[in-house]
Design a protein around this motif. Structure first.
Motif, mmCIF file in Angstrom:
data_model
loop_
_atom_site.group_PDB
_atom_site.id
_atom_site.type_symbol
_atom_site.label_atom_id
_atom_site.label_comp_id
_atom_site.label_asym_id
_atom_site.label_seq_id
_atom_site.Cartn_x
_atom_site.Cartn_y
_atom_site.Cartn_z
ATOM 1 N N ASP A 45 0.648 -1.121 -0.029
ATOM 2 C CA ASP A 45 0.091 -0.099 -0.038
ATOM 3 C C ASP A 45 1.015 1.245 -0.050
ATOM 4 O O ASP A 45 0.636 2.182 -0.857
ATOM 5 N N ILE A 46 1.842 1.324 0.747
ATOM 6 C CA ILE A 46 2.711 2.341 0.794
ATOM 7 C C ILE A 46 3.577 2.577 -0.371
ATOM 8 O O ILE A 46 3.584 3.719 -0.795
ATOM 9 N N ILE A 47 4.123 1.564 -0.966
ATOM 10 C CA ILE A 47 4.758 1.701 -2.211
ATOM 11 C C ILE A 47 3.832 2.185 -3.260
ATOM 12 O O ILE A 47 4.191 2.932 -4.017
ATOM 13 N N GLU A 48 2.534 1.654 -3.412
ATOM 14 C CA GLU A 48 1.967 2.023 -4.692
ATOM 15 C C GLU A 48 1.264 3.545 -4.274
ATOM 16 O O GLU A 48 1.362 4.110 -5.323
ATOM 17 N N LYS A 49 1.055 3.987 -3.075
ATOM 18 C CA LYS A 49 0.611 5.213 -2.884
ATOM 19 C C LYS A 49 1.855 6.120 -3.271
ATOM 20 O O LYS A 49 1.653 7.301 -3.933
ATOM 21 N N SER A 50 2.996 6.172 -2.964
ATOM 22 C CA SER A 50 4.158 6.660 -3.180
ATOM 23 C C SER A 50 4.479 6.767 -4.549
ATOM 24 O O SER A 50 4.768 7.568 -5.142
ATOM 25 N N TYR A 51 4.222 5.690 -5.274
ATOM 26 C CA TYR A 51 4.480 5.557 -6.784
ATOM 27 C C TYR A 51 3.430 6.551 -7.406
ATOM 28 O O TYR A 51 3.788 7.233 -8.408
ATOM 29 N N GLU A 52 2.283 6.463 -7.236
ATOM 30 C CA GLU A 52 1.179 7.329 -7.466
ATOM 31 C C GLU A 52 1.713 8.861 -7.471
ATOM 32 O O GLU A 52 1.473 9.630 -8.302
ATOM 33 N N MET A 54 4.735 9.980 -7.048
ATOM 34 C CA MET A 54 5.908 10.320 -7.959
ATOM 35 C C MET A 54 5.378 10.634 -9.501
ATOM 36 O O MET A 54 5.892 11.227 -10.002
ATOM 37 N N GLN A 55 4.659 9.780 -9.863
ATOM 38 C CA GLN A 55 3.975 9.837 -11.233
ATOM 39 C C GLN A 55 3.332 11.071 -11.189
ATOM 40 O O GLN A 55 3.453 11.957 -12.498
ATOM 41 N N LYS A 56 2.455 11.787 -10.559
ATOM 42 C CA LYS A 56 1.986 12.982 -10.740
ATOM 43 C C LYS A 56 2.983 14.113 -10.416
ATOM 44 O O LYS A 56 3.042 15.175 -11.206
ATOM 45 N N GLN A 57 3.933 13.883 -9.746
ATOM 46 C CA GLN A 57 5.014 15.053 -9.749
ATOM 47 C C GLN A 57 5.978 15.097 -11.061
ATOM 48 O O GLN A 57 6.272 16.122 -11.305
ATOM 49 N N LYS A 58 6.161 13.867 -11.280
ATOM 50 C CA LYS A 58 6.753 13.800 -12.912
ATOM 51 C C LYS A 58 6.048 14.419 -13.927
ATOM 52 O O LYS A 58 6.855 15.095 -14.718
ATOM 53 N N LYS A 59 4.852 14.341 -13.848
ATOM 54 C CA LYS A 59 4.001 15.033 -14.956
ATOM 55 C C LYS A 59 3.923 16.441 -14.689
ATOM 56 O O LYS A 59 4.030 17.028 -15.658
ATOM 57 N N LEU A 60 3.930 17.063 -13.726
ATOM 58 C CA LEU A 60 3.936 18.328 -13.174
ATOM 59 C C LEU A 60 5.486 18.934 -13.517
ATOM 60 O O LEU A 60 5.302 20.118 -13.718
ATOM 61 N N ASN A 61 6.365 18.290 -13.432
ATOM 62 C CA ASN A 61 7.756 18.712 -13.810
ATOM 63 C C ASN A 61 8.058 19.004 -15.288
ATOM 64 O O ASN A 61 9.221 19.334 -15.776
ATOM 65 N N ARG A 62 7.128 18.459 -16.021
ATOM 66 C CA ARG A 62 7.518 18.304 -17.642
ATOM 67 C C ARG A 62 7.095 19.558 -18.185
ATOM 68 O O ARG A 62 6.439 20.424 -17.869
#
Length: 62
Positions: A45-52, A54-62
């Motif tokens: 659960d922790i890894i899946e939430k952290s991954y989500e 991270m993916q949102k932050q990566k999209k914002l940084n593009r």
């Protein structure tokens, strides 16, 4: 998750980290209604939430 889809990870963590994980597992056990909670479930659960996040932050940084 199907047991055939799982792998075993053997990791070393500090005693303090292990104690924190135990506390988180206990919290999940007391505050969810899905039955028995295992450390692997909490870590997943922790890894899946952290991954989500991270993916949102990566999209914002593009």
């Amino acid at each position: 998750m199907n047991e055939a889809q799982r792998i075993q990870l053997n990791v070393r963590v500090s005693k303090e980290t292990s104690d924190k994980l135990d506390e988180i597992v206990e919290y999940y056990q007391e505050n969810t209604k899905i039955g028995r909670i295992y450390k692997g479930d909490v870590l997943t659960d922790i890894i899946e939430k952290s991954y989500e996040i991270m993916q949102k932050q990566k999209k914002l940084n593009r």
